[in-house]
Design a protein around this motif. Structure first.
Motif, mmCIF file in Angstrom:
data_model
loop_
_atom_site.group_PDB
_atom_site.id
_atom_site.type_symbol
_atom_site.label_atom_id
_atom_site.label_comp_id
_atom_site.label_asym_id
_atom_site.label_seq_id
_atom_site.Cartn_x
_atom_site.Cartn_y
_atom_site.Cartn_z
ATOM 1 N N PRO A 1 3.558 17.311 -5.908
ATOM 2 C CA PRO A 1 4.962 17.253 -6.320
ATOM 3 C C PRO A 1 5.878 17.392 -5.113
ATOM 4 C CG PRO A 1 3.996 19.373 -6.902
ATOM 5 C CD PRO A 1 2.873 18.493 -6.447
ATOM 6 N N ASP A 2 6.999 16.693 -5.149
ATOM 7 C CA ASP A 2 8.002 16.733 -4.081
ATOM 8 C C ASP A 2 7.506 16.188 -2.751
ATOM 9 O OD1 ASP A 2 10.010 17.674 -5.659
ATOM 10 O OD2 ASP A 2 9.798 19.764 -5.076
ATOM 11 N N SER A 3 6.407 15.430 -2.772
ATOM 12 C CA SER A 3 5.947 14.795 -1.538
ATOM 13 C C SER A 3 6.659 13.464 -1.366
ATOM 14 C CB SER A 3 4.429 14.570 -1.598
ATOM 15 O OG SER A 3 4.084 13.807 -2.742
ATOM 16 N N ASP A 4 6.887 13.070 -0.126
ATOM 17 C CA ASP A 4 7.451 11.756 0.142
ATOM 18 C C ASP A 4 6.348 10.710 0.051
ATOM 19 O OD1 ASP A 4 9.922 12.676 2.661
ATOM 20 O OD2 ASP A 4 10.046 12.560 0.489
ATOM 21 N N LEU A 5 6.693 9.577 -0.481
ATOM 22 C CA LEU A 5 5.741 8.485 -0.652
ATOM 23 C C LEU A 5 6.283 7.252 0.044
ATOM 24 C CD1 LEU A 5 3.111 7.533 -2.209
ATOM 25 C CD2 LEU A 5 4.693 6.668 -3.942
ATOM 26 N N GLN A 6 5.537 6.737 1.003
ATOM 27 C CA GLN A 6 5.924 5.491 1.659
ATOM 28 C C GLN A 6 5.176 4.343 1.001
ATOM 29 O OE1 GLN A 6 6.393 5.009 6.039
ATOM 30 N NE2 GLN A 6 4.697 3.549 5.845
ATOM 31 N N VAL A 7 5.918 3.386 0.477
ATOM 32 C CA VAL A 7 5.330 2.186 -0.112
ATOM 33 C C VAL A 7 5.612 1.032 0.844
ATOM 34 C CG1 VAL A 7 5.286 0.633 -2.085
ATOM 35 C CG2 VAL A 7 5.700 3.072 -2.433
ATOM 36 N N ALA B 1 10.529 7.226 11.252
ATOM 37 C CA ALA B 1 10.101 5.853 11.526
ATOM 38 C C ALA B 1 9.005 5.489 10.544
ATOM 39 C CB ALA B 1 9.596 5.730 12.967
ATOM 40 N N PRO B 2 8.819 4.215 10.269
ATOM 41 C CA PRO B 2 7.765 3.826 9.331
ATOM 42 C C PRO B 2 6.393 4.075 9.915
ATOM 43 C CG PRO B 2 8.713 1.898 10.388
ATOM 44 C CD PRO B 2 9.565 3.079 10.800
ATOM 45 N N LEU B 3 5.461 4.425 9.064
ATOM 46 C CA LEU B 3 4.082 4.605 9.495
ATOM 47 C C LEU B 3 3.375 3.262 9.545
ATOM 48 C CD1 LEU B 3 2.991 7.763 7.484
ATOM 49 C CD2 LEU B 3 3.791 7.632 9.840
ATOM 50 N N GLY C 1 0.834 -1.196 0.000
ATOM 51 C CA GLY C 1 0.000 0.000 0.000
ATOM 52 C C GLY C 1 0.858 1.232 0.000
ATOM 53 N N THR C 2 0.226 2.407 -0.011
ATOM 54 C CA THR C 2 0.953 3.656 -0.098
ATOM 55 C C THR C 2 0.458 4.634 0.940
ATOM 56 O OG1 THR C 2 -0.600 4.638 -1.661
ATOM 57 C CG2 THR C 2 1.215 3.367 -2.589
ATOM 58 N N THR C 3 1.361 5.495 1.378
ATOM 59 C CA THR C 3 1.004 6.582 2.273
ATOM 60 C C THR C 3 1.783 7.804 1.831
ATOM 61 O OG1 THR C 3 0.724 5.044 4.118
ATOM 62 C CG2 THR C 3 0.951 7.386 4.655
ATOM 63 N N LEU C 4 1.114 8.927 1.634
ATOM 64 C CA LEU C 4 1.797 10.168 1.328
ATOM 65 C C LEU C 4 2.245 10.807 2.626
ATOM 66 C CD1 LEU C 4 -0.487 11.614 -1.471
ATOM 67 C CD2 LEU C 4 1.869 10.853 -1.722
#
Length: 337
Positions: free
Chosen positions: A72-78, A37-39, A27-30
């Motif tokens: 744009p320029d947002s971090d994306l946690q996969v 730390a990981p979400l 999944g993804t989290t912006l």
């Protein structure tokens, strides 16, 4: 980090051997702001679009589209999990970005990207994508971790969302052959996978060749390096892409430097500047060399090993690119997203 604004994305993963024989859940989290730390697992989930043949080494699996606004320029946690362990894991080392591994023993940080190979963003604003196709100098070796200070990051900031920028830099990569480092398949072998197949690609910036002449086994004939670079250009032209080539940067003081190897570098640069290799070129050499000692990196740009750059050096490379060279008239491929 998504470099263009959009409203949907696809996630691409790659299998080493049979490790993706069972389904991956991911999944993804912006994110916004620094990440320490990981979400928790993301609420926005994506299902695998294509099954992976467990016998096919290097098979890709691509998610269904995830409909989520992407700034744009947002971090994306996969985030993803493997239902069971087994088999080698494909990974991209030295990403200069912090990721996390979690199992029953706990959580720890890493700078490797495992499985994940790409995130494609659907955008109605961007004109297409620019692919930065290079080695450790494109991957950002020597830059500050989590600062997004690689030269493709600088380029993306300058473009302001007009184009997406895909960083296809691999540390140790060569134009041809595999050296003693961890450069993986050569640029010749991976061009289709890592550049020509990028969704919406219009321009490729090729920054390869320094490892061919300095890394064992060293290439002593500059013409063979030039011929390899020209072949990359021809293949990109066949797909309608524009090619910008970078001159090779100085490395006197690095452990493998010799006058003979530097002469090869100068000979390659001479042909690049003559305009016989690429559609146009960006003079990375001139951007970071020391005017008083042109075979060396200017001290304020040197990471300390005399081959790789620091954040200021990578900014000099990113600032050197002429943005109009990315708009040369070639027929772009349609966005495959």
């Amino acid at each position: 980090m998504p470099r263009r604004q959009g409203y949907a994305l696809l996630i691409a993963l790659m299998a080493g051997t049979a490790v993706l024989a069972t389904a991956l859940a991911f999944g993804t989290t912006l994110l916004s702001g620094p990440r320490s730390a990981p979400l928790p697992p993301a609420e926005t989930q994506a299902a695998a679009r294509n099954p992976v043949d467990p016998a096919a080494s290097g098979g890709r699996v691509i998610s269904d589209p995830v409909v989520v606004p992407v700034a744009p320029d947002s971090d994306l946690q996969v985030s993803f999990r493997t239902p069971q362990a087994g088999g080698p894991v494909t990974y991209h080392p030295r990403t200069h970005q912090t990721s996390y591994l979690i199992d029953e023993r706990g959580t720890w940080s890493t700078t490797h990207w495992r499985y994940l190979t790409a995130v494609d963003v659907r955008s109605e604003q961007a004109l297409g994508a620019v692919v930065a196709f290079g080695d450790s100098l494109t991957a950002g070796s020597g830059s500050t971790t989590d600062a997004n200070a690689r030269w493709p990051d600088v380029l993306a900031d300058r473009l302001g969302g007009r184009y997406g920028v895909a960083n296809a830099g691999i540390s140790g990569n060569r134009v041809a052959g595999i050296g003693r480092g961890t450069g993986g398949p050569s640029g010749t072998d991976r061009l289709d996978r890592d550049a020509l197949s990028v969704a919406g690609a219009r321009t490729v910036v090729v920054a390869l060749g320094i490892n061919d002449l300095q890394q064992s086994p060293q290439e002593t004939d500059p013409q063979r390096i030039v011929d390899g670079l020209r072949a990359l250009t021809d293949r990109a032209h066949a797909r309608g892409l524009t090619v910008v080539g970078a001159t090779l940067t100085p490395f006197e003081g690095f452990r493998t430097w010799t006058p003979e190897r530097d002469a090869v570098r100068h000979a390659v640069n001479e042909q690049i500047r003559a305009g016989t290799v690429f559609d146009t070129y960006v003079d990375f050499d001139a951007a970071v060399r020391d005017p008083a000692a042109p075979n060396r990196i200017l001290a304020p740009y040197d990471s300390g090993d005399h081959l790789h750059l620091n954040d200021d050096g990578y900014r000099a490379l990113g600032d050197r690119l002429d943005l109009t060279s990315l708009d040369r008239a070639r027929t772009p491929r349609s966005d495959a997203l």
